[in-house]
Design a protein around this motif. Structure first.
Motif, PDB file in Angstrom:
ATOM      1  N   GLU A  54       0.835  -1.204   0.000  1.00 47.00           N
ATOM      2  CA  GLU A  54       0.000   0.000   0.000  1.00 47.00           C
ATOM      3  C   GLU A  54       0.866   1.248   0.000  1.00 47.00           C
ATOM      4  O   GLU A  54       0.527   2.252  -0.639  1.00 47.00           O
ATOM      5  N   GLY A  55       1.993   1.183   0.705  1.00 43.75           N
ATOM      6  CA  GLY A  55       2.939   2.302   0.693  1.00 43.75           C
ATOM      7  C   GLY A  55       3.493   2.549  -0.697  1.00 43.75           C
ATOM      8  O   GLY A  55       3.583   3.690  -1.155  1.00 43.75           O
ATOM      9  N   PHE A  56       3.876   1.459  -1.392  1.00 38.08           N
ATOM     10  CA  PHE A  56       4.337   1.585  -2.780  1.00 38.08           C
ATOM     11  C   PHE A  56       3.262   2.236  -3.635  1.00 38.08           C
ATOM     12  O   PHE A  56       3.537   3.139  -4.420  1.00 38.08           O
ATOM     13  N   ALA A  57       2.052   1.745  -3.497  1.00 37.47           N
ATOM     14  CA  ALA A  57       0.949   2.250  -4.315  1.00 37.47           C
ATOM     15  C   ALA A  57       0.728   3.745  -4.071  1.00 37.47           C
ATOM     16  O   ALA A  57       0.529   4.509  -5.020  1.00 37.47           O
ATOM     17  N   ALA A  58       0.781   4.158  -2.826  1.00 36.67           N
ATOM     18  CA  ALA A  58       0.560   5.571  -2.499  1.00 36.67           C
ATOM     19  C   ALA A  58       1.646   6.453  -3.100  1.00 36.67           C
ATOM     20  O   ALA A  58       1.361   7.516  -3.673  1.00 36.67           O
ATOM     21  N   ILE A  59       2.899   6.011  -2.989  1.00 31.09           N
ATOM     22  CA  ILE A  59       4.007   6.803  -3.530  1.00 31.09           C
ATOM     23  C   ILE A  59       3.917   6.871  -5.051  1.00 31.09           C
ATOM     24  O   ILE A  59       4.099   7.930  -5.653  1.00 31.09           O
ATOM     25  N   MET A  60       3.627   5.745  -5.692  1.00 33.66           N
ATOM     26  CA  MET A  60       3.541   5.739  -7.145  1.00 33.66           C
ATOM     27  C   MET A  60       2.372   6.591  -7.637  1.00 33.66           C
ATOM     28  O   MET A  60       2.494   7.329  -8.618  1.00 33.66           O
ATOM     29  N   GLU A  61       1.234   6.505  -6.962  1.00 34.82           N
ATOM     30  CA  GLU A  61       0.087   7.315  -7.349  1.00 34.82           C
ATOM     31  C   GLU A  61       0.413   8.801  -7.227  1.00 34.82           C
ATOM     32  O   GLU A  61       0.107   9.593  -8.122  1.00 34.82           O
ATOM     33  N   SER A  62       1.059   9.170  -6.139  1.00 30.66           N
ATOM     34  CA  SER A  62       1.457  10.567  -5.947  1.00 30.66           C
ATOM     35  C   SER A  62       2.413  11.014  -7.047  1.00 30.66           C
ATOM     36  O   SER A  62       2.277  12.106  -7.606  1.00 30.66           O
ATOM     37  N   HIS A  63       3.365  10.163  -7.363  1.00 27.97           N
ATOM     38  CA  HIS A  63       4.347  10.495  -8.400  1.00 27.97           C
ATOM     39  C   HIS A  63       3.672  10.685  -9.755  1.00 27.97           C
ATOM     40  O   HIS A  63       3.937  11.662 -10.455  1.00 27.97           O
ATOM     41  N   PHE A  64       2.781   9.758 -10.124  1.00 27.74           N
ATOM     42  CA  PHE A  64       2.137   9.868 -11.426  1.00 27.74           C
ATOM     43  C   PHE A  64       1.185  11.055 -11.495  1.00 27.74           C
ATOM     44  O   PHE A  64       1.042  11.675 -12.548  1.00 27.74           O
TER      45      PHE A  64
END
Length: 64
Positions: A27-37
């Motif tokens: 979930e942490g990965f997903a949050a960071i990637m979503e923020s980045h994109f």
């Protein structure tokens, strides 16, 4: 930041962390990637809007 997340996830996997703990890492990965994109979209959208595409987008990009 990604390196830290990967390192922590790897440590969790190596220590046989619970599925719930591993899910939190993902979930942490997903949050960071979503923020980045989202950031990338905000930065690139105005530039892409100015491009004049002289071809059919389906022909250029295929089925998205």
């Amino acid at each position: 930041m990604i390196s830290t997340l990967v390192t922590r996830f790897d440590a969790a996997v190596q220590s046989a962390a619970s599925p719930a703990s591993l899910a939190q890492h993902l979930e942490g990965f997903a949050a960071i990637m979503e923020s980045h994109f989202r950031f990338e979209e905000r930065e690139l959208e105005p530039l892409l809007d100015r491009l004049e595409l002289r071809a059919d987008p389906d022909a250029v990009f295929g089925s998205l």
